[in-house]
Design a protein around this motif. Sequence first.
Motif, PDB file in Angstrom:
ATOM      1  N   GLN A  72      42.947 -75.046 -87.669  1.00 42.13           N
ATOM      2  CA  GLN A  72      43.904 -74.554 -86.786  1.00 42.13           C
ATOM      3  C   GLN A  72      43.643 -73.162 -86.446  1.00 42.13           C
ATOM      4  O   GLN A  72      43.774 -72.280 -86.900  1.00 42.13           O
ATOM      5  CB  GLN A  72      45.300 -75.108 -87.185  1.00 42.13           C
ATOM      6  CG  GLN A  72      46.380 -75.067 -86.093  1.00 42.13           C
ATOM      7  CD  GLN A  72      46.265 -76.191 -85.238  1.00 42.13           C
ATOM      8  OE1 GLN A  72      45.977 -77.253 -85.626  1.00 42.13           O
ATOM      9  NE2 GLN A  72      46.754 -75.679 -84.010  1.00 42.13           N
ATOM     10  N   VAL A  73      43.356 -72.958 -84.874  1.00 36.88           N
ATOM     11  CA  VAL A  73      43.319 -71.698 -84.471  1.00 36.88           C
ATOM     12  C   VAL A  73      44.006 -71.492 -83.241  1.00 36.88           C
ATOM     13  O   VAL A  73      44.024 -72.112 -82.377  1.00 36.88           O
ATOM     14  CB  VAL A  73      41.644 -71.369 -84.023  1.00 36.88           C
ATOM     15  CG1 VAL A  73      41.428 -69.851 -83.756  1.00 36.88           C
ATOM     16  CG2 VAL A  73      40.854 -71.618 -85.415  1.00 36.88           C
ATOM     17  N   SER A  74      44.961 -70.447 -83.130  1.00 34.00           N
ATOM     18  CA  SER A  74      45.688 -69.931 -82.089  1.00 34.00           C
ATOM     19  C   SER A  74      44.720 -69.342 -81.038  1.00 34.00           C
ATOM     20  O   SER A  74      44.259 -68.244 -81.462  1.00 34.00           O
ATOM     21  CB  SER A  74      46.960 -69.391 -82.424  1.00 34.00           C
ATOM     22  OG  SER A  74      47.097 -68.533 -81.528  1.00 34.00           O
ATOM     23  N   ILE A  75      44.702 -69.732 -79.869  1.00 38.65           N
ATOM     24  CA  ILE A  75      43.726 -69.159 -78.819  1.00 38.65           C
ATOM     25  C   ILE A  75      44.696 -68.329 -77.762  1.00 38.65           C
ATOM     26  O   ILE A  75      45.309 -69.080 -77.010  1.00 38.65           O
ATOM     27  CB  ILE A  75      43.045 -70.135 -78.171  1.00 38.65           C
ATOM     28  CG1 ILE A  75      42.113 -70.829 -79.108  1.00 38.65           C
ATOM     29  CG2 ILE A  75      42.050 -69.466 -76.854  1.00 38.65           C
ATOM     30  CD1 ILE A  75      41.033 -70.307 -79.735  1.00 38.65           C
ATOM     31  N   LYS A  76      44.306 -66.923 -77.844  1.00 34.71           N
ATOM     32  CA  LYS A  76      45.186 -66.308 -76.507  1.00 34.71           C
ATOM     33  C   LYS A  76      44.904 -66.397 -75.131  1.00 34.71           C
ATOM     34  O   LYS A  76      45.588 -66.546 -74.506  1.00 34.71           O
ATOM     35  CB  LYS A  76      45.291 -64.922 -76.983  1.00 34.71           C
ATOM     36  CG  LYS A  76      45.883 -64.488 -78.338  1.00 34.71           C
ATOM     37  CD  LYS A  76      46.906 -63.307 -78.254  1.00 34.71           C
ATOM     38  CE  LYS A  76      47.674 -63.064 -79.549  1.00 34.71           C
ATOM     39  NZ  LYS A  76      48.135 -61.843 -79.801  1.00 34.71           N
ATOM     40  N   SER A  77      43.510 -66.543 -74.925  1.00 34.32           N
ATOM     41  CA  SER A  77      43.158 -66.704 -73.673  1.00 34.32           C
ATOM     42  C   SER A  77      41.848 -67.280 -73.802  1.00 34.32           C
ATOM     43  O   SER A  77      41.020 -67.194 -74.460  1.00 34.32           O
ATOM     44  CB  SER A  77      42.878 -64.999 -73.012  1.00 34.32           C
ATOM     45  OG  SER A  77      42.054 -65.351 -71.775  1.00 34.32           O
ATOM     46  N   THR A  78      41.592 -68.354 -72.536  1.00 32.16           N
ATOM     47  CA  THR A  78      40.231 -69.173 -72.494  1.00 32.16           C
ATOM     48  C   THR A  78      39.849 -68.845 -71.069  1.00 32.16           C
ATOM     49  O   THR A  78      38.924 -69.379 -70.551  1.00 32.16           O
ATOM     50  CB  THR A  78      40.583 -70.579 -72.597  1.00 32.16           C
ATOM     51  OG1 THR A  78      41.228 -70.952 -71.439  1.00 32.16           O
ATOM     52  CG2 THR A  78      41.161 -70.997 -73.962  1.00 32.16           C
ATOM     53  N   MET A  79      40.112 -67.655 -70.600  1.00 35.76           N
ATOM     54  CA  MET A  79      39.844 -67.233 -69.071  1.00 35.76           C
ATOM     55  C   MET A  79      38.390 -67.234 -69.109  1.00 35.76           C
ATOM     56  O   MET A  79      37.840 -67.690 -67.785  1.00 35.76           O
ATOM     57  CB  MET A  79      40.444 -65.750 -69.213  1.00 35.76           C
ATOM     58  CG  MET A  79      40.584 -65.475 -67.595  1.00 35.76           C
ATOM     59  SD  MET A  79      40.679 -63.602 -66.922  1.00 35.76           S
ATOM     60  CE  MET A  79      41.041 -62.781 -68.648  1.00 35.76           C
ATOM     61  N   LYS A  80      37.421 -66.975 -69.779  1.00 40.88           N
ATOM     62  CA  LYS A  80      36.045 -66.761 -69.635  1.00 40.88           C
ATOM     63  C   LYS A  80      35.342 -68.032 -70.196  1.00 40.88           C
ATOM     64  O   LYS A  80      34.057 -67.970 -70.095  1.00 40.88           O
ATOM     65  CB  LYS A  80      35.352 -65.542 -70.385  1.00 40.88           C
ATOM     66  CG  LYS A  80      35.689 -64.239 -69.504  1.00 40.88           C
ATOM     67  CD  LYS A  80      34.866 -64.398 -68.305  1.00 40.88           C
ATOM     68  CE  LYS A  80      35.259 -63.579 -67.278  1.00 40.88           C
ATOM     69  NZ  LYS A  80      34.504 -63.268 -66.113  1.00 40.88           N
ATOM     70  N   LEU A  81      36.006 -69.086 -70.311  1.00 38.81           N
ATOM     71  CA  LEU A  81      35.420 -70.409 -70.667  1.00 38.81           C
ATOM     72  C   LEU A  81      35.433 -71.526 -69.739  1.00 38.81           C
ATOM     73  O   LEU A  81      36.544 -71.479 -68.834  1.00 38.81           O
ATOM     74  CB  LEU A  81      36.047 -70.816 -72.083  1.00 38.81           C
ATOM     75  CG  LEU A  81      36.060 -69.980 -73.186  1.00 38.81           C
ATOM     76  CD1 LEU A  81      36.733 -70.088 -74.433  1.00 38.81           C
ATOM     77  CD2 LEU A  81      34.566 -69.694 -73.622  1.00 38.81           C
TER      78      LEU A  81
END
Lengths: 625, 625
Positions: free
Chosen positions: B51-60
Amino acid sequence: MNITLTSGKTIAIKPGTSIMESLKRTGMYLNSSCGSKGTCGKCKIIIKTGQVSIKSTMKLTQHEINAGYALACQAYPSEDTIIDIPKESILTVEGKIVTGKSKDLQALLRSTGAEINPLTERFILQLPQPTLNDNISDLERLKRELFSKGLGCLRVPFRFMTNLAQTVRKNNWEITLCTIHSEDCYEITNIFPGSQKIPQFGIAVDIGTTTIVVYLIDLINGNLVDVASIYNSQIRFGDDVITRIVNASEHKELKNLHKAVISDINILLSLLRKTYHISIDSIDCVVIAGNTTMTHFFLGLDPSSIREEPYIPTANVFPISHAGELGIKVNPNIPVYAFPCVASYMGGDIVSGVLATRLHEKEKLSIFIDIGTNGEIVLGNSEWLVAAACSAGPCFEGSGIKHGMRATDGAIEDVRINPATYDVDIKVIGDDTQPMGICGSGMIDAAAEMFMTGILDQKGKLQKEVSNRVRVGEDGLEFVIHYGEGKDIVLTEPDIENIIRAKAAIYAGFTILLKEVGFTFDDVHKVYIAGGFGKFLDIEKAIIIGMLPELPKEKFEYMGNTSITGAYLCILSQRLRGEAEEISRKMTYIELSVSKSFMDEYVSGLFIPHTNVDAFPSVKELMKK
Amino acid sequence: MNITLTSGKTIAIKPGTSIMESLKRTGMYLNSSCGSKGTCGKCKIIIKTGQVSIKSTMKLTQHEINAGYALACQAYPSEDTIIDIPKESILTVEGKIVTGKSKDLQALLRSTGAEINPLTERFILQLPQPTLNDNISDLERLKRELFSKGLGCLRVPFRFMTNLAQTVRKNNWEITLCTIHSEDCYEITNIFPGSQKIPQFGIAVDIGTTTIVVYLIDLINGNLVDVASIYNSQIRFGDDVITRIVNASEHKELKNLHKAVISDINILLSLLRKTYHISIDSIDCVVIAGNTTMTHFFLGLDPSSIREEPYIPTANVFPISHAGELGIKVNPNIPVYAFPCVASYMGGDIVSGVLATRLHEKEKLSIFIDIGTNGEIVLGNSEWLVAAACSAGPCFEGSGIKHGMRATDGAIEDVRINPATYDVDIKVIGDDTQPMGICGSGMIDAAAEMFMTGILDQKGKLQKEVSNRVRVGEDGLEFVIHYGEGKDIVLTEPDIENIIRAKAAIYAGFTILLKEVGFTFDDVHKVYIAGGFGKFLDIEKAIIIGMLPELPKEKFEYMGNTSITGAYLCILSQRLRGEAEEISRKMTYIELSVSKSFMDEYVSGLFIPHTNVDAFPSVKELMKK
């Protein structure tokens, strides 16, 4: 938990902390010559109310214990406590009594022909404000201005770069540069915004094995503002340099020995700064003079090899350091200059002493002797200088003597005994001061007078039947010099043994050094004597006990603490700083401890005045009477 | 809580710490050009389980998100996690590819006529053991030995005194002195017991606004051992120097800007030291070259006044500092030499560049241009040097370009487009390396080829109807340079706008500087070009897009990163260090930003090749075809 002083002040205290330590943390310092081991008895307080656990009462009489006396270093309160601190227990500056000393020092400086040109100088520069047409960098602007004033080049250590931009702009491009002249260039030691020409103070320090003395000096006019002194708290690592070196090298106490001397100096600085309301940025430089081991400890250098053959110090000439590198609580950037030493057992204090006596300028043969914990003797003239050391011990500085003390307020410095009544007439340092103990000159006076009045025999034994002032005390026989309220001031038989050992070592030193270079006492034109005896040393009395050779009285000159005098001269004159370096290069050290004739001579000196009484014809004459 | 890599390694991680930061703490560094803001997309990882909390995926891309991709700087695990790190995300040294570069540098050094005589020198001294007859101090013994070898005087900063006694005794009086020659004296920079002549390494650093490059140099033979580079993490305080200065002065971020660049250098040093198993005591000196603002940040100096009229730096010539004062993780005593600067907007990187091109020795008029974040141009010969700056922006270093990257392994450095099929032929840096992005030379190639094949019009707009490689991406129209597995490499219309703005600024700089001193392109004998474009820069392509003036091809010489080349020369030769100081004194800076004709010229350059196509006759000819 609190301690309240009878003066009204209240101090918070942590459990498990001695009263001594608690007072220290709030900037109140008590006397101590044993390093808080409870063995010197100099930090007495009176406990008025409160439960206090007392670790040792060794140095207190039953009378004192009954009256509530305790040693602050041995007293651990377990509840709120009210205490009274007798004046003699409190460490203070010397105050008014230095006015005369200051005049003498200024006269000495003038007599050398040197002008006041201190170790550090301040320059006020008004830099032209930069414009698009004059857009050189801040650093170049600074250098250009100094150069345009004909002051030459400027070296800027990197640590001054960080705030340079802010500093030059803070006061409209006016700045104060503090500098030290080094190798044909000025080197920045501090920068302040605006004009801060005055005040400028210098700190001269004499680091003795037993006593540390600090002079606060006005660098503009050469005035000695005040003096403060303290017992060297390294004493808890041993009384002499050898024991301390053993502790440093075999018990890894080097850091603690370094910290002890720095802390002592910081205490004295704090006293002086508080007394005269001196800002930290008004102190521009520190000059220290000490023996080679003390200088090593002060600088944090390992002195191990000083003790072992072939007796090698890390350095005799030391690079200039900064207060921050050493932990001295002044502006961390200011330079610290340590007097150059000559050899492992001939230190910067002696170089400083020669500078003060001007022996290195005399045409005729002279002797200089500095009687501190180590007695050092220098013989020579403007052509050559030889030097030797004889271990005299710290008794003349008050250490190892029951009621011994340094030559400060309250010390008995002059003793006369009426040969008919055996009444004692004393002089005490300070106006209207109650006697608190006896300093070196008082001890020599007392011993000579006791000898001449028959209270003391040639072997140094007290004669109980001669005077009722001779009585049995806790350390055996003792002679009462002063009957005080609550406390008498005495010299004990062990005290006198200490004094005799010290004077024997000194006389042996004189004799053997002269012999080594083929001279006799008759060839000596002048004898300069230094030491912490007090303002006056009675030469005749010193001859009577056999400490000094019997020469015409006018050949002797008592100079007081020449180590600090030399430091005073050096901080005020760059020319004299150069002379000090020249003296250290010129001086040849001769090792006496390996000489059998020195031991023979020393043993012969363990009588008053000497086994060979013929060397003291006038004393012999007096003894007949 | 742990992160396990698919390679098997397991790393402990604290809650609230990003994967990027956790890897960094164990010495694993990922690429980043945005300072961990999640906007550059260079630190991609693949989360396998956990489980990983992801703050931003803007560049994906959605495709990437589906495949488990995340940005390490935006990923905060909340339980044990297994991740895979793609090779292109990992920061590495350049490795084998520098062998050729090393030979070129050594040849350049030889061509200057300078011998290898590095900034710091080591001396092995066998001191004679002290005896009772030779009992001078340790320090005097050291100085005497050096003097007896004809090497002259030795200056010993105080901080070396503390361990001197132990050091000289540790290896039977044999010691290694590390020194720097300063003002006719050797100054100690380190002391080791015994003989430690080799290895001796020097660290040359080019601190660019966007990229930091470190050279590891063998000081004995001048060999370039390896190179490592990283994006300047100050980027999180702004892309350009002005924004960073504002952050430093108005948001009190000076310390953090200083720490950022030091931390970047420490990462590269750590990579290099680990790769070559280099002990910390084998690194003897650091030389840095950077623009004036970067040099200020590196040294921790306040750059506020650089930004405000009349644009004054704290210094242009900097005192030597020590690694310990700056926080560089090598032996704290080693000297750090910063290249002298000329003015607020003409820095040590350009002085270093001129040193590398040898422009200051040429009889005929030459131009040097360094295309970094700021484009700087120097015009002159052996008699005079004038210089100006034109802000080109960081796109040729890969910053601000969607798939831009520095010219390291995996970068597309050469692009050819078949005018019939629009198929694209690429060359990638490194043997058998999959393309990971595009570097400066690749961008110029691509733009020129796209223009020549009609994919791009004169205004920089992509022509969708010309080739099916032009497609709509997330940033608008984009051209696919390479179809990859999972990831295509593209140039977007905003990328091309960036490239056009950069080339327009550069061309305007050339034109106006020449005009200011009364010359034209025809008077120019040579044009030296520097920048992080990659190994090759195709001059013809650069002329086609209007970045370089149309001159005979043989007049151009592409020199790569001259800032680091100059630092290489300076660390190996004291004579060339002197030349660098001479160059900085000689160079006159001209401010172009105030010139209206510069803005006019810049606007005219916002077309391909230029509004005035007549200045590019051969391009005009090609366009007709």
